[in-house]
Design an enzyme around this catalytic site. Structure first.
Site, PDB file in Angstrom:
ATOM      1  N   ASP A  75       4.863   0.821  11.941  1.00 49.91           N
ATOM      2  CA  ASP A  75       3.531   0.201  11.563  1.00 49.91           C
ATOM      3  C   ASP A  75       3.376  -1.236  11.918  1.00 49.91           C
ATOM      4  O   ASP A  75       2.242  -1.848  11.755  1.00 49.91           O
ATOM      5  CB  ASP A  75       3.362   0.216   9.916  1.00 49.91           C
ATOM      6  CG  ASP A  75       2.934   1.288   9.324  1.00 49.91           C
ATOM      7  OD1 ASP A  75       2.447   2.467  10.258  1.00 49.91           O
ATOM      8  OD2 ASP A  75       2.939   1.828   8.257  1.00 49.91           O
ATOM      9  N   ARG A  77      -8.249  -0.265   4.948  1.00 48.91           N
ATOM     10  CA  ARG A  77      -7.263   0.867   4.263  1.00 48.91           C
ATOM     11  C   ARG A  77      -6.341   0.251   3.927  1.00 48.91           C
ATOM     12  O   ARG A  77      -5.591   0.669   2.920  1.00 48.91           O
ATOM     13  CB  ARG A  77      -7.243   2.021   5.295  1.00 48.91           C
ATOM     14  CG  ARG A  77      -8.627   2.809   5.393  1.00 48.91           C
ATOM     15  CD  ARG A  77      -8.306   4.163   6.010  1.00 48.91           C
ATOM     16  NE  ARG A  77      -7.152   4.742   5.585  1.00 48.91           N
ATOM     17  CZ  ARG A  77      -6.000   5.164   6.506  1.00 48.91           C
ATOM     18  NH1 ARG A  77      -6.016   4.919   7.512  1.00 48.91           N
ATOM     19  NH2 ARG A  77      -5.031   5.968   5.911  1.00 48.91           N
ATOM     20  N   CYS A 121      -5.495   8.489   9.695  1.00 48.78           N
ATOM     21  CA  CYS A 121      -5.636   7.840  11.079  1.00 48.78           C
ATOM     22  C   CYS A 121      -5.141   8.840  12.175  1.00 48.78           C
ATOM     23  O   CYS A 121      -4.255   9.965  11.816  1.00 48.78           O
ATOM     24  CB  CYS A 121      -4.555   6.705  11.196  1.00 48.78           C
ATOM     25  SG  CYS A 121      -5.166   5.475  10.183  1.00 48.78           S
ATOM     26  N   LYS A 130       0.907  -1.226   0.222  1.00 47.46           N
ATOM     27  CA  LYS A 130       0.012  -0.103  -0.111  1.00 47.46           C
ATOM     28  C   LYS A 130       0.949   1.347  -0.026  1.00 47.46           C
ATOM     29  O   LYS A 130       0.496   2.416  -0.767  1.00 47.46           O
ATOM     30  CB  LYS A 130      -0.861   0.002   1.127  1.00 47.46           C
ATOM     31  CG  LYS A 130      -1.751   1.315   1.438  1.00 47.46           C
ATOM     32  CD  LYS A 130      -2.534   1.266   2.651  1.00 47.46           C
ATOM     33  CE  LYS A 130      -1.592   1.993   3.608  1.00 47.46           C
ATOM     34  NZ  LYS A 130      -1.875   3.342   4.126  1.00 47.46           N
ATOM     35  N   ASN A 131       1.801   1.432   0.881  1.00 44.47           N
ATOM     36  CA  ASN A 131       2.740   2.355   0.752  1.00 44.47           C
ATOM     37  C   ASN A 131       3.651   2.560  -0.163  1.00 44.47           C
ATOM     38  O   ASN A 131       4.158   3.913  -0.153  1.00 44.47           O
ATOM     39  CB  ASN A 131       3.460   2.325   2.214  1.00 44.47           C
ATOM     40  CG  ASN A 131       2.695   2.702   3.520  1.00 44.47           C
ATOM     41  OD1 ASN A 131       1.229   3.225   3.490  1.00 44.47           O
ATOM     42  ND2 ASN A 131       3.142   2.178   4.666  1.00 44.47           N
ATOM     43  N   ARG A 166       1.482  14.508  12.405  1.00 45.35           N
ATOM     44  CA  ARG A 166       2.043  14.303  11.170  1.00 45.35           C
ATOM     45  C   ARG A 166       2.024  15.750  10.288  1.00 45.35           C
ATOM     46  O   ARG A 166       1.159  15.776   9.028  1.00 45.35           O
ATOM     47  CB  ARG A 166       1.531  13.126  10.565  1.00 45.35           C
ATOM     48  CG  ARG A 166       1.934  11.914  11.127  1.00 45.35           C
ATOM     49  CD  ARG A 166       1.530  10.816  10.214  1.00 45.35           C
ATOM     50  NE  ARG A 166       0.116  10.478  10.312  1.00 45.35           N
ATOM     51  CZ  ARG A 166      -0.412   9.242   9.848  1.00 45.35           C
ATOM     52  NH1 ARG A 166       0.391   8.715   9.034  1.00 45.35           N
ATOM     53  NH2 ARG A 166      -1.679   9.132   9.563  1.00 45.35           N
TER      54      ARG A 166
END
Length: 419
Positions: free
Chosen positions: A306, A398, A117, A22-23, A122
């Site tokens: 993560d 997600r 999230c 995903k990232n 951030r």
């Protein structure tokens, strides 16, 4: 609102195929904005964040086609707006990654401040400072970042702290800037390297990716790409931790073991027997209860933030006491209170949680608070006696493709309950 029900007590056994990362997919999708040539991306997982990204690109005029075998075609030749609206950006912080490509190619961008999230501030300040150093005129008005630049200029950009999306935004913008850009204190994550490799396939001149200094020589234009994304190291790590917690034996296929060194090291410390091949990892717990491990999160190649929630869940049922220090995000222990509902013994002290392992957890209703926290709660449910129901699983959708189906393949008693 959908929920996941887990009936615990079954050791996981079998083989699971890991999806594309995903990232890595999200920034590469945004990189299609840098060119008017067709692009093809392979290995794209079916995730909510991917769907949101595709909708965002489509809203801006990118022609998107979804093919077989996880392939997505993109054609940004008809790009007709440089605005990324709030109604899409609010759900996903990675939406900020349209800023650099839009500005570099079109000379302007208007991007809503992002959501996602609730695991910490951030801030996007580092993104804006880097683009400003490259000559962009940037203001923030009405919740939108508004940026203009006739053409970005190469510059020396020193990031105050390591930021993955900040590095990616500046990297993409630099590929079309005039002159040479040097990004110092750059993120070294495999997903950043994958983006750089995709950009190189488009004709970008990049060196140093994978180190803390990336050098980019800007070009007038870039070609399209036909690229396959790397496997998702966080998904792989999650299934390996699930195997360790349940005392099972699981092989993950379509993985890059070299991207999981820190995670595999901690799993070995927990007592797991791990073997690896070129594109697979097998973990065998041999029916044993895991040992508690201490972890401290850090930017790559350190232990990934993560994976913190998953190891917190592992420590909750491990033999001994584990200490988890979260150094990346300041608000990433919201899953701790939910784990306590299962009977876990955890104590939060600032950015540290002290976990004294217990021999048994008991199922209970739980509330997911963010993407990785929800994965940690599902893992805890796999070992809890009775039924655990995790609510608000849109968070897990997600970042995990068909997680309940993959767990069922390994023998878990998991099912999705309709809203």
């Amino acid at each position: 609102m959908a929920r996941i029900q887990i009936t615990g007590g079954v050791p996981l056994n079998g083989t699971v195929e890991i999806s594309g990362a995903k990232n890595a997919v999200l920034p590469i999708l945004m990189a299609s904005l840098l060119t008017d040539q067709p692009c093809q991306l392979h290995g794209v997982p079916h995730l909510k964040d991917v769907t949101t990204s595709i909708e965002l690109l489509g809203r801006m005029g990118v022609l998107v086609s979804v093919g077989d075998r996880c392939a997505v075609g993109l054609d940004a030749s008809g790009l007709h707006t440089q605005v990324a609206p709030y109604d899409l950006v609010k759900t996903m912080r990675a939406s900020i990654l349209v800023l650099g490509p839009l500005l570099a190619r079109s000379g302007e961008a208007q991007v809503s401040l992002p959501g996602g999230c609730a695991i910490g501030a951030r801030p996007v300040d580092l993104h804006l400072a880097g683009l400003s150093a490259m000559g962009a005129d940037i203001t923030v008005e009405g919740g939108y970042i508004k940026a203009r630049a006739k053409r970005l200029k190469g510059a020396r950009v020193v990031l105050d702290t390591v930021t993955v999306t900040g590095t990616e935004n500046i990297l993409m913008a630099a590929t079309l800037a005039e002159g040479t850009t040097v990004i110092e204190n750059a993120a070294q994550e495999p997903e950043v390297v994958d983006l750089a490799e995709c950009l190189i396939s488009m004709g970008a001149r990049i060196r140093g990716h994978g180190s803390n200094t990336i050098v980019v020589e800007g070009r007038e234009r870039l070609d399209g790409f036909d690229y396959t994304v790397i496997p998702d190291r966080i998904e792989a790590g999650t299934f390996l931790v699930a195997a360790a917690m349940t005392g099972g034996r699981v092989r993950t296929d379509n993985v890059r073991p070299d991207t999981l060194d820190a995670v595999l090291g901690k799993l070995r410390d927990a007592g797991a027997v791990i073997t690896t091949g070129e594109d697979w990892i097998e973990l065998d717990m041999q029916g044993r209860r895991p040992r508690a491990v201490d972890i401290t999160t850090a930017p790559y190649p350190g232990f990934p933030t993560d994976m913190q929630a998953q190891f917190t869940a592992l420590n909750a049922i491990a033999d001994g006491t584990g200490v988890v220090r979260e150094n990346v995000f300041e608000n990433r222990f919201m899953h701790v209170l939910e784990l306590q509902r299962l009977g876990a013994n955890l104590l939060i002290e600032g950015n540290t949680v002290i976990i004294r392992g217990v021999e048994r957890l008991t199922g209970a209703p739980l509330m997911a608070t963010d993407l990785r926290a929800s994965a940690g709660l599902v893992l805890a449910g796999l070992v809890a006696e009775g039924d655990t129901i995790v609510d608000r699983v849109y968070h897990i959708d997600r970042g995990y493709e068909n997680i309940e189906e993959k767990l069922r393949q390994l023998g878990a008693r998991v099912r999705r309950l309709a809203a």
